[in-house]
Design an enzyme around this catalytic site. Sequence first.
Site, mmCIF file in Angstrom:
data_model
loop_
_atom_site.group_PDB
_atom_site.id
_atom_site.type_symbol
_atom_site.label_atom_id
_atom_site.label_comp_id
_atom_site.label_asym_id
_atom_site.label_seq_id
_atom_site.Cartn_x
_atom_site.Cartn_y
_atom_site.Cartn_z
ATOM 1 N N ARG A 36 0.844 -1.175 0.045
ATOM 2 C CA ARG A 36 -0.060 0.142 0.016
ATOM 3 C C ARG A 36 0.947 1.167 0.041
ATOM 4 O O ARG A 36 1.837 1.163 0.973
ATOM 5 C CB ARG A 36 -0.751 0.058 1.184
ATOM 6 C CG ARG A 36 -2.085 -1.026 1.381
ATOM 7 C CD ARG A 36 -2.365 -1.156 2.576
ATOM 8 N NE ARG A 36 -2.727 -0.159 3.277
ATOM 9 C CZ ARG A 36 -3.157 0.042 4.566
ATOM 10 N NH1 ARG A 36 -3.421 -1.126 5.325
ATOM 11 N NH2 ARG A 36 -3.404 1.211 5.066
ATOM 12 N N TYR A 52 0.467 -1.504 11.213
ATOM 13 C CA TYR A 52 1.028 -2.577 11.680
ATOM 14 C C TYR A 52 1.873 -2.810 12.856
ATOM 15 O O TYR A 52 2.040 -3.885 13.621
ATOM 16 C CB TYR A 52 1.773 -3.227 10.440
ATOM 17 C CG TYR A 52 0.919 -3.740 9.038
ATOM 18 C CD1 TYR A 52 -0.029 -4.831 9.245
ATOM 19 C CD2 TYR A 52 1.016 -2.688 8.202
ATOM 20 C CE1 TYR A 52 -0.878 -4.982 8.201
ATOM 21 C CE2 TYR A 52 -0.036 -2.949 7.187
ATOM 22 C CZ TYR A 52 -0.776 -4.261 6.974
ATOM 23 O OH TYR A 52 -1.658 -4.429 5.972
ATOM 24 N N LYS A 194 4.142 -24.967 14.136
ATOM 25 C CA LYS A 194 3.592 -24.240 15.659
ATOM 26 C C LYS A 194 2.326 -23.448 15.635
ATOM 27 O O LYS A 194 1.924 -23.378 16.401
ATOM 28 C CB LYS A 194 4.918 -23.558 15.890
ATOM 29 C CG LYS A 194 5.366 -22.456 15.267
ATOM 30 C CD LYS A 194 4.720 -21.272 15.468
ATOM 31 C CE LYS A 194 5.137 -19.904 14.543
ATOM 32 N NZ LYS A 194 4.428 -18.536 14.911
ATOM 33 N N SER A 257 0.419 -13.671 19.799
ATOM 34 C CA SER A 257 0.308 -14.605 18.845
ATOM 35 C C SER A 257 -0.935 -14.447 18.190
ATOM 36 O O SER A 257 -1.967 -14.757 18.921
ATOM 37 C CB SER A 257 0.618 -16.018 19.406
ATOM 38 O OG SER A 257 0.109 -17.048 18.569
#
Length: 336
Positions: A36, A52, A194, A257
């Site tokens: 972007r 972010y 994971k 997470s």
Amino acid sequence: MTGADKIAVLGAGSWGTTFAKVMADTGREITLWARRRDVAEEIAETRCNGAYLPGVRLPDSLRSTSDPRLALDGAGTVVLAVPSQTLRHNLTAWRGLLHPDATLVSLAKGVELGTLKRMSEVVVDVTGVPEDHVAVVSGPNLAKEIAEEQPTATVIACRDHDRAVALQQACTTGYFRPYTITDVIGCELGGAGKNVIALSCGMADGLGFGANTLATLMTRGLAEIGRLGAALGADPMTFAGLAGLGDLVASCSSPLSRNRTFGARLGRGETMAQAQAAVGGQVAEGVKSCSSIRELAVRHGVEMPITEVVHRVCHDGFDLHEMAGQLIGRKTKPER
């Protein structure tokens, strides 16, 4: 690769931006490509990536652009920081811009749907570069903590040890310590697997289960990732290290997470769409990778019961409350 070479980081999500910051902190010349334009302009003008990585100031030396040609011009090292399921599409568009001897570094943790290829295999497939030109980075890589310069370690895997060492030197800081290995297969399977186990731990937490259940899921989850690794030729010791146990513990236990958070939302009764919204629209890689990892396990005759349950909940519409016991409920047998 030499220490003076320009480095391009393609992908300005939380982990791509963080890894670009790490390398810029070593004094390297880094250009960060953002899909972007507004993100690239914000980084250039404010030294922040508010979408972010809010609250983190990026080094003044870090350049940003939305033009891949500018990012890749003269780059001796190219860091691929896009989601695993979009890597092939993006890399196809970029391959004509890559230097033929560049080191290509994958940050993505997943197994491609359909082809069941690991990310390094996708890179080789699309670009035609030798396998020893491709490196992967894995380990306990919670972006926000690293961006805040909390101490952590990671693993760089490459068949060419010299390239791994060169990349190691390019991202070693006072807060970020990389180790090198040559086991690319184990490093990638640990990182992809994971995510799925973190989903299961989130589900268990959302259902109200405690530490014993979570410890069981992590331990048995590591065992099934290790079984798949053994079938594919990985070094078993890799799963006892940062790319295996280290990454697993961080992703299964931290609220940072995305996969664990996504799973917890499902465990509390939310829909897939609601859980996706809860992680800010960012990708919980395990949601898609659980299907490709499951298929890979079937192809090689490997039992992965936790992965099977996660797949059924995420993609077959099975009720998590009804399947809760199956997360750990297998017939009794010796542990080994």
